[in-house]
Enzyme design. Structure first.
Site, mmCIF file in Angstrom:
data_model
loop_
_atom_site.group_PDB
_atom_site.id
_atom_site.type_symbol
_atom_site.label_atom_id
_atom_site.label_comp_id
_atom_site.label_asym_id
_atom_site.label_seq_id
_atom_site.Cartn_x
_atom_site.Cartn_y
_atom_site.Cartn_z
ATOM 1 N N TYR A 13 0.797 -1.239 0.000
ATOM 2 C CA TYR A 13 0.000 0.000 0.000
ATOM 3 C C TYR A 13 0.825 1.283 0.000
ATOM 4 O O TYR A 13 0.266 2.371 0.020
ATOM 5 C CB TYR A 13 -0.901 0.026 1.243
ATOM 6 C CG TYR A 13 -1.785 -1.174 1.365
ATOM 7 C CD1 TYR A 13 -2.741 -1.455 0.381
ATOM 8 C CD2 TYR A 13 -1.669 -2.049 2.433
ATOM 9 C CE1 TYR A 13 -3.550 -2.571 0.476
ATOM 10 C CE2 TYR A 13 -2.477 -3.165 2.531
ATOM 11 C CZ TYR A 13 -3.407 -3.423 1.553
ATOM 12 O OH TYR A 13 -4.205 -4.528 1.640
ATOM 13 N N ASP A 15 2.951 2.796 -2.197
ATOM 14 C CA ASP A 15 2.964 3.672 -3.377
ATOM 15 C C ASP A 15 1.639 4.436 -3.492
ATOM 16 O O ASP A 15 1.625 5.650 -3.616
ATOM 17 C CB ASP A 15 3.181 2.832 -4.652
ATOM 18 C CG ASP A 15 4.335 1.863 -4.492
ATOM 19 O OD1 ASP A 15 5.474 2.327 -4.408
ATOM 20 O OD2 ASP A 15 4.083 0.636 -4.409
ATOM 21 N N TYR A 190 5.192 -6.714 8.151
ATOM 22 C CA TYR A 190 5.267 -7.884 7.281
ATOM 23 C C TYR A 190 5.348 -9.107 8.196
ATOM 24 O O TYR A 190 5.523 -8.964 9.412
ATOM 25 C CB TYR A 190 6.509 -7.788 6.387
ATOM 26 C CG TYR A 190 6.592 -6.475 5.639
ATOM 27 C CD1 TYR A 190 5.643 -6.152 4.671
ATOM 28 C CD2 TYR A 190 7.606 -5.545 5.915
ATOM 29 C CE1 TYR A 190 5.702 -4.931 3.999
ATOM 30 C CE2 TYR A 190 7.671 -4.335 5.241
ATOM 31 C CZ TYR A 190 6.719 -4.028 4.288
ATOM 32 O OH TYR A 190 6.762 -2.831 3.633
ATOM 33 N N GLN A 252 -7.470 4.760 5.444
ATOM 34 C CA GLN A 252 -6.248 5.513 5.726
ATOM 35 C C GLN A 252 -6.498 6.700 6.654
ATOM 36 O O GLN A 252 -5.680 7.020 7.519
ATOM 37 C CB GLN A 252 -5.600 5.998 4.422
ATOM 38 C CG GLN A 252 -4.188 6.486 4.638
ATOM 39 C CD GLN A 252 -3.616 7.179 3.414
ATOM 40 O OE1 GLN A 252 -4.203 8.094 2.856
ATOM 41 N NE2 GLN A 252 -2.444 6.737 2.991
ATOM 42 N N ARG A 268 5.475 -0.320 9.127
ATOM 43 C CA ARG A 268 6.281 -0.909 8.052
ATOM 44 C C ARG A 268 6.246 0.047 6.865
ATOM 45 O O ARG A 268 5.328 0.857 6.734
ATOM 46 C CB ARG A 268 5.708 -2.261 7.651
ATOM 47 C CG ARG A 268 4.415 -2.142 6.866
ATOM 48 C CD ARG A 268 3.853 -3.476 6.432
ATOM 49 N NE ARG A 268 2.998 -3.305 5.266
ATOM 50 C CZ ARG A 268 2.106 -4.175 4.866
ATOM 51 N NH1 ARG A 268 1.947 -5.306 5.498
ATOM 52 N NH2 ARG A 268 1.375 -3.944 3.782
ATOM 53 N N GLY A 269 7.219 -0.052 5.949
ATOM 54 C CA GLY A 269 7.195 0.811 4.771
ATOM 55 C C GLY A 269 7.347 2.276 5.167
ATOM 56 O O GLY A 269 7.313 2.633 6.343
ATOM 57 N N GLU A 270 7.481 3.136 4.171
ATOM 58 C CA GLU A 270 7.779 4.545 4.467
ATOM 59 C C GLU A 270 6.549 5.361 4.848
ATOM 60 O O GLU A 270 6.658 6.342 5.575
ATOM 61 C CB GLU A 270 8.419 5.235 3.257
ATOM 62 C CG GLU A 270 9.815 4.768 2.932
ATOM 63 C CD GLU A 270 9.830 3.611 1.947
ATOM 64 O OE1 GLU A 270 8.768 2.978 1.739
ATOM 65 O OE2 GLU A 270 10.899 3.339 1.388
ATOM 66 N N SER A 272 3.689 4.451 6.550
ATOM 67 C CA SER A 272 3.273 4.306 7.952
ATOM 68 C C SER A 272 4.384 4.783 8.894
ATOM 69 O O SER A 272 4.102 5.231 10.009
ATOM 70 C CB SER A 272 2.844 2.875 8.269
ATOM 71 O OG SER A 272 3.826 1.940 7.909
HETATM 72 O O1 TRH Z 1 2.200 -1.251 2.536
HETATM 73 P P1 TRH Z 1 3.642 -1.017 2.722
HETATM 74 O O2 TRH Z 1 4.411 -2.193 3.107
HETATM 75 O O3 TRH Z 1 4.245 -0.393 1.416
HETATM 76 C C1 TRH Z 1 5.566 -0.723 0.995
HETATM 77 C C2 TRH Z 1 6.483 0.430 1.203
HETATM 78 O O4 TRH Z 1 5.985 1.681 0.848
HETATM 79 C C3 TRH Z 1 7.780 0.180 0.438
HETATM 80 O O5 TRH Z 1 8.627 1.252 0.494
HETATM 81 C C4 TRH Z 1 7.458 -0.112 -0.990
HETATM 82 O O6 TRH Z 1 8.586 -0.198 -1.725
HETATM 83 C C5 TRH Z 1 6.669 -1.379 -0.983
HETATM 84 O O7 TRH Z 1 5.453 -1.178 -0.310
HETATM 85 C C6 TRH Z 1 6.425 -1.866 -2.389
HETATM 86 O O8 TRH Z 1 3.879 0.069 3.880
HETATM 87 P P2 TRH Z 1 3.559 1.621 4.009
HETATM 88 O O9 TRH Z 1 4.454 2.393 3.092
HETATM 89 O O10 TRH Z 1 3.664 1.939 5.411
HETATM 90 O O11 TRH Z 1 2.068 1.809 3.528
HETATM 91 C C7 TRH Z 1 0.994 1.340 4.286
HETATM 92 C C8 TRH Z 1 -0.220 2.228 4.108
HETATM 93 O O12 TRH Z 1 -1.355 1.567 4.652
HETATM 94 C C9 TRH Z 1 -0.098 3.558 4.811
HETATM 95 O O13 TRH Z 1 -0.667 4.578 4.015
HETATM 96 C C10 TRH Z 1 -0.960 3.371 6.049
HETATM 97 C C11 TRH Z 1 -2.030 2.469 5.505
HETATM 98 N N1 TRH Z 1 -2.840 1.720 6.471
HETATM 99 C C12 TRH Z 1 -4.184 1.996 6.534
HETATM 100 O O14 TRH Z 1 -4.682 2.867 5.822
HETATM 101 N N2 TRH Z 1 -4.971 1.286 7.394
HETATM 102 C C13 TRH Z 1 -4.462 0.331 8.209
HETATM 103 O O15 TRH Z 1 -5.226 -0.280 9.002
HETATM 104 C C14 TRH Z 1 -3.065 0.078 8.140
HETATM 105 C C15 TRH Z 1 -2.491 -0.957 9.058
HETATM 106 C C16 TRH Z 1 -2.284 0.771 7.262
#
Ligand code: TRH
Length: 367
Positions: A13, A15, A190, A252, A268-270, A272
């Site tokens: 999620y 990107d 993860y 979100q 996790r990811g940038e 969050s």
């Molecule tokens: O989902 P991610 O693991 O995304 C990753 C990273 O961005 C990584 O850098 C990238 O290269 C890879 O994907 C392909 O983690 P991230 O970046 O934290 O994004 C999660 C999103 O989900 C963030 O906007 C918060 C949202 N979220 C919700 O909206 N509701 C929820 O209940 C949770 C747990 C998260």
């Protein structure tokens, strides 16, 4: 001004989460007109439940969302085009951009590595004459900042100060209300082999623990601790002093409140990670692992730039190595009040910088 934001979903999620948040901020805080082109609406739907995953074009929260599947309809490029995370723009569209003199920004991944400050804002020379620049999110003054809604910290303070508001919110989103005086954790990550150890160590602490794990990859890592239980969203599993709540994935716009509710946040990811920084609570970042192990440099650079306290830095490293030593959790619990105070202060300092959206607008205007 009209903006076009292009996003290809690589995985998860992050990107779409980043580009959607940017689109929202451009629209709401800066009254810009935004079209978001995304190739996978199924990735947007959990974040924005109103998404129609079958629609070619739809308006969501004032943002035009275009499903970018193959040929784009005959559209004129916007004056500013965001090519998120170096995705490849359609050829015809790109040719039109050159003709129109559109400015193109390659919005890159967040990083605190040394080389980033030197590359942020640099032009990227293109043989076809396209005007393009690199833009790097970051937390140092030499980089592009983090997305931060204008009233975010005030909203957070109001939420944290009001127990009744927290209870109403929990009730609304099917989140069990935390027990009185419990230690509260959010667990977004993860798959992680260290989860059973983490939960066991927490369950042996003298006080109650409420751990909230949203639906997703990390939930499955709890299975070895509860071999006879099915891990269904909505369930609460008990281990000694600990209650593990398997909660739904939140829209979100609600995710921040989960972080605000808790004392220690695993993210996790940038995207969050940025939210955990703004929550002003101690956090553990499970960085997206890459095959070449480049993520370790990125993690080390972040820990150093953020000036993370040693006990917390240790837990961050061990969580990413997926092996916990016995006293790591104890050290966190013992120092939690101090860690919280320092996190709040760091958040306050970082919030003095312009947020990414403001910096991006200033940058585009300067070109
Ligand atoms: O989902 P991610 O693991 O995304 C990753 C990273 O961005 C990584 O850098 C990238 O290269 C890879 O994907 C392909 O983690 P991230 O970046 O934290 O994004 C999660 C999103 O989900 C963030 O906007 C918060 C949202 N979220 C919700 O909206 N509701 C929820 O209940 C949770 C747990 C998260």
């Amino acid at each position: 001004m009209h903006w076009h934001i292009f996003c290809t979903v690589i995985d998860n999620y992050g990107d779409i989460g980043t580009t959607w948040r940017l689109a929202r901020q451009l629209t709401y805080a800066h009254q810009q007109q935004v079209t978001l082109f995304v190739d996978d609406l199924n990735a947007l739907a959990p974040l924005v439940p109103e998404t129609d995953t079958t629609a070619i074009c739809q308006t969501l929260h004032g943002i035009t969302v275009q499903h970018w599947i193959s040929e784009l309809p005959d559209i004129q490029p916007a004056p500013v085009v965001i090519e998120a995370f170096a995705c490849t723009l359609p050829e015809q569209y790109r040719a039109e951009m050159v003709k129109n003199g559109s400015r193109c920004i390659n919005l890159e991944y967040f990083s605190c590595e040394d080389w980033v400050a030197g590359c942020h804002g640099l032009p990227s020379y293109q043989s076809d004459g396209l005007k393009k620049w690199f833009f790097f999110p970051g937390i140092s003054a030499q980089t592009g900042g983090l997305l931060r809604e204008e009233n975010l910290l005030a909203e957070k303070n109001a939420f944290c100060a009001n127990q009744q508001t927290q209870n109403v919110w929990c009730h609304q989103w099917q989140i069990p209300i935390p027990q009185a005086n419990s230690l509260r954790l959010s667990l977004f990550g993860y798959e992680n082999n260290a989860l059973p150890d983490l939960l066991t160590q927490l369950s042996e602490q003298p006080h109650l623990v409420d751990a909230y794990c949203p639906a997703g990859k990390l939930q499955s890592s709890a299975q070895t601790l509860f071999p006879t239980q099915s891990l269904e969203t909505g369930k609460t599993l008990t281990l000694g002093k600990l209650r593990l709540h398997l909660i739904p994935f939140l829209p979100q716009a609600e995710f921040d409140r989960l972080l605000w509710l808790c004392d220690l946040n695993f993210v996790r990811g940038e995207e969050s990670l940025a939210r955990a920084i703004w929550a002003g609570k101690p956090f553990v970042w499970h960085i997206y692992p890459t095959d070449d192990d480049a993520h370790w440099d990125k993690l080390t650079a972040f820990i150093s730039t953020y000036a993370m306290q040693p006990a917390l830095a240790q837990l961050n490293k061990e969580w990413n190595q997926q092996v916990l030593t016995t006293d790591t959790v104890d050290n966190i619990i013992l120092t939690l009040p101090k860690l919280t105070q320092i996190s709040q202060e760091t958040t306050r300092q970082l919030s003095q910088q312009n947020d990414l959206c403001r910096q991006l607008i200033n940058f585009v205007q300067s070109k």
